[in-house]
Design a protein around this motif. Structure first.
Motif, mmCIF file in Angstrom:
data_model
loop_
_atom_site.group_PDB
_atom_site.id
_atom_site.type_symbol
_atom_site.label_atom_id
_atom_site.label_comp_id
_atom_site.label_asym_id
_atom_site.label_seq_id
_atom_site.Cartn_x
_atom_site.Cartn_y
_atom_site.Cartn_z
ATOM 1 N N VAL A 1 0.443 -1.400 0.248
ATOM 2 C CA VAL A 1 -0.280 0.040 0.128
ATOM 3 C C VAL A 1 0.966 1.287 -0.169
ATOM 4 O O VAL A 1 0.675 2.155 -0.834
ATOM 5 N N LYS A 2 2.040 1.257 0.953
ATOM 6 C CA LYS A 2 2.707 2.294 0.841
ATOM 7 C C LYS A 2 3.276 2.691 -0.197
ATOM 8 O O LYS A 2 3.587 3.840 -0.133
ATOM 9 N N GLU A 3 3.759 1.907 -0.901
ATOM 10 C CA GLU A 3 4.606 1.778 -1.794
ATOM 11 C C GLU A 3 3.706 2.784 -3.405
ATOM 12 O O GLU A 3 3.857 3.413 -4.037
ATOM 13 N N ILE B 1 -3.633 6.681 5.042
ATOM 14 C CA ILE B 1 -4.146 5.680 6.143
ATOM 15 C C ILE B 1 -3.827 4.069 5.854
ATOM 16 O O ILE B 1 -4.783 3.639 5.126
ATOM 17 N N VAL B 2 -2.913 4.009 7.194
ATOM 18 C CA VAL B 2 -3.156 1.631 6.279
ATOM 19 C C VAL B 2 -3.697 1.907 7.374
ATOM 20 O O VAL B 2 -3.264 1.474 8.751
ATOM 21 N N ALA B 3 -4.737 0.290 7.447
ATOM 22 C CA ALA B 3 -5.276 -0.123 8.125
ATOM 23 C C ALA B 3 -5.602 -1.682 8.221
ATOM 24 O O ALA B 3 -5.777 -1.910 7.269
ATOM 25 N N ALA B 4 -5.544 -2.171 9.456
ATOM 26 C CA ALA B 4 -6.104 -3.732 10.002
ATOM 27 C C ALA B 4 -7.059 -3.830 10.694
ATOM 28 O O ALA B 4 -6.855 -3.566 11.337
ATOM 29 N N ALA B 5 -7.904 -4.873 11.085
ATOM 30 C CA ALA B 5 -9.568 -5.002 11.498
ATOM 31 C C ALA B 5 -8.593 -5.760 12.684
ATOM 32 O O ALA B 5 -8.642 -6.763 12.251
ATOM 33 N N LEU B 6 -8.203 -5.866 13.628
ATOM 34 C CA LEU B 6 -7.645 -7.083 14.461
ATOM 35 C C LEU B 6 -8.971 -7.117 15.171
ATOM 36 O O LEU B 6 -9.815 -6.431 15.374
ATOM 37 N N GLU B 7 -8.059 -8.005 16.747
ATOM 38 C CA GLU B 7 -9.686 -8.681 17.128
ATOM 39 C C GLU B 7 -8.905 -8.508 18.770
ATOM 40 O O GLU B 7 -7.749 -7.507 19.386
#
Length: 613
Positions: A448-450, A456-462
């Protein structure tokens, strides 16, 4: 000095990788504003659960000359011909659209359906190149025109296109066949197990796209990172042509009196222009500017907003001011009709519901939604979290699966990189914590950053705790820009008042965001608040959650509860309160607001006033 050289080297490598990523995709962007002929409408179909039209009885792929291949003509040459298939109007289906909602026999069907469309095309403009563009097909598409294969695409929620050789295209009676296969597979994205309906079909628009021999394939026009303060603001980006050569291209933003001539040597050129009168895009003022990109043979018009999103001191900053994300998660589904959403009208309906909630943000779960959705969000001033379906437990050890995930990331970003509403790219949801998964996901973050460093870059954690201090220390949080976590205190553990016993912390000095929270409420079931599945239980859940939100640490940046509407899911099998529906929606199957809607809206009204001071 050594540190400076290292940083410089990293910057140079990043720029090279950005250029590589830009060059890899062959996707034509902004198709909605190009010269097109729509192939939407009625298509004929054949249901083929044994894939007879693709494989022979030895399970070998049929060759191009096989008369029993379903992509070949089904017309008889004479009465002695043996044909065991055929496309007729008796079996017709609408495109775009899922097949599940169009005939009862399709409701649970997973497998192959062949689509066929005949069309004519005016070939008078013979100097133009022609591409066949699909908004999305779920999941695998094999595409044939007049008996010849144009190509194959995997991925149920991203756009793709193939060029049509001019020698193949006819003025009359073109025979377009698409083999659509929505079977779930362990080595695909998403994998076998999900919590949503696996709608099959050609679910988004199909168009013929006409372009000059050397055309503008892609471009990026954005506010330069950090350029939101001061009198002059900088707009920067690049323009990419389809083929290499030397050509002049003009960038125009008439309202800002910007007109810049650029010379392309190769296939792309970068630009940077300043404006003293630029109005920034925000939820309150979703200003869009007409942007024109022109060559000697082509003129492309887009509407683009300019804004800056960044992290400062553990807070989310929009255009220099802290922003609280009053979000809601949204599936690409119209529950009233029990179907996949596919039109601009559908997008306006879903986002209109979000506006009724006083949401300023939507999480598009769990896959890239239709381009109409992100363009409507641009116009309405709704910020967007856009995600690829790296969901639950895929094969994190597989380089092949990683490559598929990267391709879907690339296709998502390529299509929507000029949409101001998108502030977050997400690389996945609820993935298990282990070494292989963290490496896999961190490589997606890097991808993504490339491609895009402006978001903003994210991921849904738990999080599974229901009491005490919940410290989010998932190692993936080291790589993402915010710490986003799904928590269901009181639904999947304990009761709603357990949230009174919880406090929150993160291992990382980053904004904390609740990417999901929610409880089921069966519309019309009224009881005391302890009766699970009742509207009163769901209402109590949200009241307790709101109380917890008000005790959150200073880095709490917002939430996107689960979910806007009830939606279909084969996992949900309670014979009274579910029957194939996940009923966590704030709106029910028929668009009626549940009691919990008003609890969340009151909180959002309060937060809007707090942040608008």
């Amino acid at each position: 000095m050594k540190k400076f050289k290292t940083l410089l080297l990293i910057s140079v490598i990043a720029l090279l990788l950005i250029n590589d990523a830009k060059a890899q995709s062959n996707l034509i962007t902004n198709v909605l504003n190009r010269k097109t002929i729509s192939l939407n409408g009625t298509w004929q179909y054949i249901i083929d659960p044994y894939e007879t039209g693709f494989y022979d009885y030895r399970r070998e792929e049929r060759n191009a000359n096989d008369r029993e291949a379903y992509w070949n003509t089904d017309k008889f040459d004479n009465k002695t011909d043996r044909k065991e298939f055929g496309f007729i109007d008796k079996y017709a289906i609408k495109v775009p659209g899922d097949w599940n909602s169009q005939d009862e026999k399709f409701v649970y069907y997973e497998g192959t359906v062949w689509y066929k469309k005949s069309f004519d095309v005016d070939l008078a403009t013979s100097n133009e190149r022609v591409f066949l563009h699909f908004g999305a097909v779920n999941y695998k598409a094999d595409v044939y025109l007049n008996g010849k294969k144009l190509g194959m695409h995997k991925g149920g929620f991203t756009a793709f296109n193939f060029e049509i050789p001019k020698t193949l295209l006819k003025a009359k009676d073109n025979f377009l066949v698409v083999k659509v296969d929505n079977k779930r597979s362990i080595d695909e994205i998403p994998t076998i197990n999900t919590d949503w309906w696996n709608y099959g079909g050609i679910t988004r628009d199909v168009n013929l796209v006409f372009v000059p021999q050397n055309f503008v394939q892609d471009y990026s026009v954005q506010l330069a990172k950090g350029s939101y303060a001061g009198k002059f603001k900088t707009i920067e980006g690049w323009i990419k042509l389809n083929t290499k050569g030397q050509e002049n291209v003009w960038l125009e933003i008439p309202e800002l009196k910007i007109k810049q001539e650029l010379t392309i040597n190769g296939d792309s050129v970068a630009f940077s222009v300043k404006s003293s009168s630029l109005q920034l895009w925000s939820s309150k003022t979703p200003k869009l500017y007409q942007v024109i990109i022109r060559t000697k043979n082509e003129k492309i018009i887009d509407k683009i907003g300019f804004r800056n999103i960044e992290i400062q001191g553990g807070k989310l900053i929009l255009n220099g001011k802290p922003v609280f994300l009053r979000g809601i998660s949204v599936h690409e589904e119209i529950p009233n009709d029990v179907r996949r959403a596919y039109s601009y009208k559908d997008a306006q309906h879903l986002l209109g519901q979000a506006k009724e909630l006083n949401a300023n943000m939507v999480r598009l779960a769990h896959y890239p939604h239709n381009e109409y959705m992100t363009r409507a969000a641009d116009s309405l001033g709704i910020m967007v979290w856009s995600e690829i379906p790296v969901y639950w437990t895929i094969d994190f050890k597989s380089e092949e699966v990683l490559a598929k995930a990267k391709t879907q990331l690339e296709e998502m970003i390529t299509r929507d990189r000029n949409r101001a509403s998108i502030i977050i790219w997400s690389v996945g949801n609820e993935t298990p914590v282990n070494k292989e998964r963290t490496l896999f996901m961190s490589r997606l973050v890097k991808k993504v950053k490339e491609m895009d460093q402006s978001r903003i870059v994210a991921a849904a954690l738990e999080s599974f705790g229901i009491q005490g201090v919940q410290t989010i220390e998932d190692p993936l949080g080291e790589f993402t820009d915010i710490v986003a976590v799904n928590q269901y205190i009181g639904w999947y553990g304990g009761l709603p008042d357990n949230s009174r016993k919880v406090s929150w912390a993160t291992k990382y000095d980053k904004p904390l965001f609740f990417s999901e929270t929610g409880a089921e409420g069966f519309s019309g079931l009224h009881a005391d608040s302890l009766t699970r599945f009742s509207e009163e239980f769901q209402e109590w859940y949200y009241k307790e959650q709101v109380g917890m939100f008000k005790r959150m640490p200073a880095n709490f940046a917002g939430l996107s509860p689960w979910i806007l509407n009830d939606f279909r899911s084969p996992r949900r099998n309670h014979p009274v309160y579910q029957e194939g529906w996940n009923n966590k929606g704030l709106f029910d199957h028929n668009g009626k607001k549940k009691k919990a809607f008003y609890v969340l809206k009151a909180y959002y009204d309060e937060m809007e006033k707090l942040y608008d001071k």
